[in-house]
Design an enzyme around this catalytic site. Sequence first.
Site, mmCIF file in Angstrom:
data_model
loop_
_atom_site.group_PDB
_atom_site.id
_atom_site.type_symbol
_atom_site.label_atom_id
_atom_site.label_comp_id
_atom_site.label_asym_id
_atom_site.label_seq_id
_atom_site.Cartn_x
_atom_site.Cartn_y
_atom_site.Cartn_z
ATOM 1 N N SER A 47 -0.525 2.692 2.273
ATOM 2 C CA SER A 47 0.264 2.329 1.123
ATOM 3 C C SER A 47 -0.108 0.970 0.518
ATOM 4 O O SER A 47 0.285 0.692 -0.602
ATOM 5 C CB SER A 47 1.736 2.308 1.519
ATOM 6 O OG SER A 47 2.011 1.264 2.432
ATOM 7 N N LYS A 78 1.107 -7.633 -1.245
ATOM 8 C CA LYS A 78 1.726 -6.314 -1.430
ATOM 9 C C LYS A 78 3.180 -6.487 -1.861
ATOM 10 O O LYS A 78 3.882 -7.363 -1.336
ATOM 11 C CB LYS A 78 1.641 -5.558 -0.098
ATOM 12 C CG LYS A 78 2.166 -4.134 -0.117
ATOM 13 C CD LYS A 78 2.003 -3.490 1.269
ATOM 14 C CE LYS A 78 2.402 -2.032 1.273
ATOM 15 N NZ LYS A 78 2.193 -1.403 2.605
ATOM 16 N N SER A 85 -1.263 1.918 6.818
ATOM 17 C CA SER A 85 -1.256 1.413 5.442
ATOM 18 C C SER A 85 -2.173 0.226 5.166
ATOM 19 O O SER A 85 -2.376 -0.129 4.005
ATOM 20 C CB SER A 85 0.172 1.072 5.026
ATOM 21 O OG SER A 85 0.913 2.258 4.856
#
Lengths: 403, 403
Positions: A116, A39, A140
């Site tokens: 996310s 990420k 997330s």
Amino acid sequence: MANAAEDNGAFMEKFVLEPPPSSSSHPQLPLHGLTFAVKDIFDVAGYVTGFGNPDWARTHSAATSTAPAVLDVLKDGAKSNGKTVMDEMAYSINGENIHYGTPVNPCAAERVPGGSSSGSAVAVGAGLADFALGTDTGGSVRVPASYCGIFGIRPSHGAVSTSGVTPMAQSFDTVGWFARDPMILKRVGHTLLHFPDLDAAVIPTQVIVADDCFELSSIPQDRIPGILVSSVEKLYGANVVKHAILGDYVQDKVPSLGHFMSKETKTKDQEHNNIPSLAALSTAMRLLQKHEFKNNHGEWVTTVKPDFGPGLAERIWEAVESTVEHIEICRSVKSELRDALSALLGDTGILAIPTVPGPPPKLQTDATTLEGFRARAFSLLSIAGVSGFCQVLCLGLSSFLSY
Amino acid sequence: MANAAEDNGAFMEKFVLEPPPSSSSHPQLPLHGLTFAVKDIFDVAGYVTGFGNPDWARTHSAATSTAPAVLDVLKDGAKSNGKTVMDEMAYSINGENIHYGTPVNPCAAERVPGGSSSGSAVAVGAGLADFALGTDTGGSVRVPASYCGIFGIRPSHGAVSTSGVTPMAQSFDTVGWFARDPMILKRVGHTLLHFPDLDAAVIPTQVIVADDCFELSSIPQDRIPGILVSSVEKLYGANVVKHAILGDYVQDKVPSLGHFMSKETKTKDQEHNNIPSLAALSTAMRLLQKHEFKNNHGEWVTTVKPDFGPGLAERIWEAVESTVEHIEICRSVKSELRDALSALLGDTGILAIPTVPGPPPKLQTDATTLEGFRARAFSLLSIAGVSGFCQVLCLGLSSFLSY
């Protein structure tokens, strides 16, 4: 990945990060031969950490060192193939990014991938990486894992170093990971959690099914909890399964929640909800999250006035303009909930709840339509979020919590 | 692109590069509202120029300034959404990258996208950008444009600044661009070529169809040249169309080519070919390209010993180990060909040839099977490459050359 035919818009940036020279020659290393995606919230030396927003990328320089979590999996022999798209400033569970494109959910292209850690979940779901690193503050990792039909874990708060990871809200921030194969999920866990013994297993003494939480879900009752109970019975015996009304238990054992259940403090979001104590829990979580987010990024947001996508702008500015009111009570809720869940589960108990209240929303659903779903989602997500307990997704939309 | 559902593996790195503040507020700017993607060979300040290979990226720092070609389109109001995947060190026309994945050809997913500007062509072909910048040394814009069914141009050598672009072989390197819409191709051209008048048009006095070149193509004779001739007749009148046997003309007017047609110097590749003079032309092009590539990158390759994909490793090491033999004659071929084509076409003549000898090869075709196709492709591609003439793709697999 060398032969990936396409990448579902999962990647922010492709690169090849090899294990350090001393590791790469050891085929017996635990993660040898595995590829992983990261990420774009983790520092990787030489690359700008993008945090989901182009103005952030523009106003920050390249990282000078690599986050320990990334180094750990590299040292154990895994190879990274790139950074993944994420929601802006990690402030969403939807996974739609108007700047970099929305990664395509490999299970349902017309629905959001969840966020996310959107690109990390999609990279794993689409077979573009064997595992991926994400972060989970309010959901997330858990949300995109459930939406993309893969395994994901939010470990206990503090269990994996968040050093070199751009903070969202420190009381909740955790480093999590995704995998298609549960054995790979486990192997990565042994590396990141520094567990010496891969074969050690704890037999749960009780698996508590939170019946009221499953009622929040739009999925028929006989589907998820039914399959869940029969699987647990097969594995550990029928006497392990127990049932609870979690909302009542929490209302009883977390007295500070009363503060958020009065007429004066109750938010609009709590109305969408049918478990009053968990709705109040999610109000407390979101208040404390706003407060910490503001301390971390308020100055940057007010100085740069970044370009944010729809929904994000309102949410982020609301956080930046929030006050310290109620913050001390949020902290009391947090410690009371941790004690209450510890008492309920003991050392070897597990709580079973749905991860989210239903299938992923369709792409570009407007904020008003999403409101009720989001409110119910946060009631479920805040149980692990506020308590600091770990939550692992094992059975599609349902998941297990323990500490 | 904000709403791109997926990105066909075209992007190396996503970012948002806005026009400079003075430009962005001018909706009357010529490229206002257009998005573009940039091949990862152009310097963009703050980003490492990757040149298609992870070892290159690892051993180079971020660029400190942005290439003038990129700045030009930004200043005219266009917005960039990222850098695109390319073939390693620009040394292929195939578009398969084993490190970063092969961008998916939007016209034919089971076939190669063409390279080396693979991601730029795919980004445009898949609608992820309105136009894209690429470079063309031996065919790196022309080939992927034809394979992906879009418009592409290799401008005359030297017409667009290659400053801030990693060199491949300077005598051939050009900055080119792609578009789906021919009007956008033209508008970008006016920006990059610094043409003041967008409406100026030159009426060709002759369009010479190179009949022998069309015979190299696997596509039936009545298809491409037939459509071509009738279109030109409709536009400019029947008396504009002429025919030529280009191979004979080149053999006659480029005496230095004789050197490469003797038994001693003839390469294996020339055997695959049925136009001896153009086959010799491609031998000269590839020799000079190797020589210049070695001067540019020989030291880096021998020092770093990078990890290259199949085919690439052999080709790059062959270049690095090449000698200066025949180089002076290559330069003579170059200037003789330029003079010969200038004499043939004059100021307002156009030559029509096929861009490539047939449809794109299937993915992962082995090198031996590709040999004959590659040899015929380079015979066609080296006409503009060696002469320095520009070549624009207007009609699928056929294209036009003029200076």
